[in-house]
Design an enzyme around this catalytic site. Structure first.
Site, PDB file in Angstrom:
ATOM      1  N   ARG A   1      39.834  32.875  37.919  1.00 42.71           N
ATOM      2  CA  ARG A   1      39.607  33.970  38.863  1.00 42.71           C
ATOM      3  C   ARG A   1      38.419  33.611  39.766  1.00 42.71           C
ATOM      4  NH1 ARG A   1      41.076  39.243  37.755  1.00 42.71           N
ATOM      5  NH2 ARG A   1      40.298  39.567  39.885  1.00 42.71           N
TER       6      ARG A   1
ATOM      7  N   GLN B   1      44.594  38.249  41.060  1.00 41.12           N
ATOM      8  CA  GLN B   1      45.021  37.817  39.733  1.00 41.12           C
ATOM      9  C   GLN B   1      46.084  36.721  39.834  1.00 41.12           C
ATOM     10  OE1 GLN B   1      43.820  39.007  36.608  1.00 41.12           O
ATOM     11  NE2 GLN B   1      44.847  37.112  36.067  1.00 41.12           N
TER      12      GLN B   1
HETATM   13  N1   CP Z   1      42.303  40.878  34.940  1.00 42.05           N
HETATM   14  C1   CP Z   1      41.396  41.731  35.466  1.00 42.05           C
HETATM   15  O1   CP Z   1      41.480  42.106  36.633  1.00 42.05           O
HETATM   16  O2   CP Z   1      40.395  42.062  34.620  1.00 42.05           O
HETATM   17  P1   CP Z   1      39.296  43.192  34.834  1.00 42.05           P
HETATM   18  O3   CP Z   1      39.995  44.516  34.794  1.00 42.05           O
HETATM   19  O4   CP Z   1      38.334  43.010  33.698  1.00 42.05           O
HETATM   20  O5   CP Z   1      38.630  42.987  36.162  1.00 42.05           O
END
Ligand code: CP
Ligand code: NVA
Length: 324
Positions: free
Chosen positions: A290, A136
């Site tokens: 991402r 992230q």
């Molecule tokens: N930000 C993130 O990791 O989103 P998810 O939980 O949808 O993978």
């Protein structure tokens, strides 16, 4: 000779110089994707993704990213595999790493991914644990750089829970040399040891979230209750009520401050709708990045340092994925 593979379990597993390389590669990989140019360096390579918690972005970005690099991504979750029926994580690691080239894991305690990695013959990537979320922050820092240039010397304000995302911002601040202002409700303060920090030189904690946001170049937050902590939901709703990023808070930040959130978001809780849906918010770029940054990560872990191929300049007739 040490033949153990490189893993990306915490942000501090990579050096600043390696992050600079990843950001440059992500930029190039993204531009190729936008211009519909094929880049298939991972043909015949397989990524296995193990999810013990829910996901939208992490699954999609790894799965789409791996396919765009010419490889294959296989999704496993603990419910449908032998993991939940008690097969030891070490045995699972031995088996999966003999049939794949890399593994991504989203799980609960960080010790689980460490135990897996210790028995894996291939690189292991942390797709979120209770303590860390390095992919992230890889995307978040890249997004900051895209919008505002180098992050070194800047100030990031973290408002809310000192959770996995906050811990990873803290490690990033140490490695990339920026300042992290953190404001949490009493009882939820940063635990430097749990965050895996070397020191506290890049951290300043504030009782009042408005003070933390003051002149920050980036204001960021996350849900009040992370996955796995749902039993604390009611108490957290009360404890965190004054830790909402709202327009007043954005007004005390730097006039050009950005807003980020890893998503999914609870509008009206940790952030006001006017902020996340407003002009300072870059959350959709953040989510998209991402994929581009993780493609650079996969390339690096599986192929090492790839030299820069000169990207052919797009011709006037080349279609682009950019929409207005
Ligand atoms: N930000 C993130 O990791 O989103 P998810 O939980 O949808 O993978
Ligand atoms: N802190 C959140 C992040 C979700 C992407 C959680 O762990 O649930």
């Amino acid at each position: 000779m040490d033949i153990s593979p490189r893993h990306f379990l915490q942000f501090k597993d990579f050096s600043r110089e390696e992050f600079d390389h990843l950001f440059q590669r992500a930029l190039w990989i993204k531009s190729e994707f936008k211009a519909y140019r094929k880049y298939w360096p991972l043909i015949d390579r397989t990524l296995v993704m193990i999810f013990e918690k829910a996901s939208t972005r992490t699954r999609l970005s790894f799965e789409a990213g791996m396919q765009q690099l010419g490889g294959l991504a296989i999704y496993l979750n603990s419910d449908d595999s032998q993991i939940k029926r008690g097969e030891p994580i070490e045995d699972t690691a031995q088996v999966i790493s003999r049939m794949s080239d890399a593994v991504m894991i989203r799980t609960f305690g960080h010790d689980r991914i460490e135990r897996f990695a210790a028995c894996s013959r291939v690189p292991v990537i942390n797709g979120l644990t209770n303590e860390h979320h390095p992919c992230q922050i890889l995307a978040d820092v890249f997004t900051f750089i895209e919008h505002r240039g180098p992050i070194q010397g800047k100030t990031v304000a973290w408002i809310g829970d000192s959770n996995n995302v906050c811990n990873t911002w803290l490690q990033a601040a140490e490695i990339l040399d920026f300042k992290l202002h953190v404001s949490t409700p009493p009882g939820y303060e940063v635990a430097p040891e749990r965050a895996g920090l070397r020191g506290t030189a890049h951290l300043e904690q504030f009782a009042d979230p408005m003070d933390a946001a003051h002149l920050a170049d980036l204001v960021t937050t996350d849900v009040w209750t992370s996955m796995g902590f749902e039993a604390e939901n009611d108490r957290r709703r009360r404890d965190f009520a004054a830790w909402q990023v709202n327009p007043e808070m954005m007004r005390v930040a730097h006039p050009e401050a950005l807003f980020m959130h890893c998503l999914p978001v609870h509008r009206g809780e940790e952030v006001a709708a006017e902020v996340i849906d407003g002009p300072q918010s870059v959350v959709w770029d953040e989510a998209e990045n991402r994929m581009h940054t993780q493609k650079a990560l996969l390339e690096f872990l599986l192929l090492g340092r790839v030299d820069f191929a000169a990207a052919p300049s797009p011709s006037a007739s080349t279609p682009s994925r950019e929409l207005p």
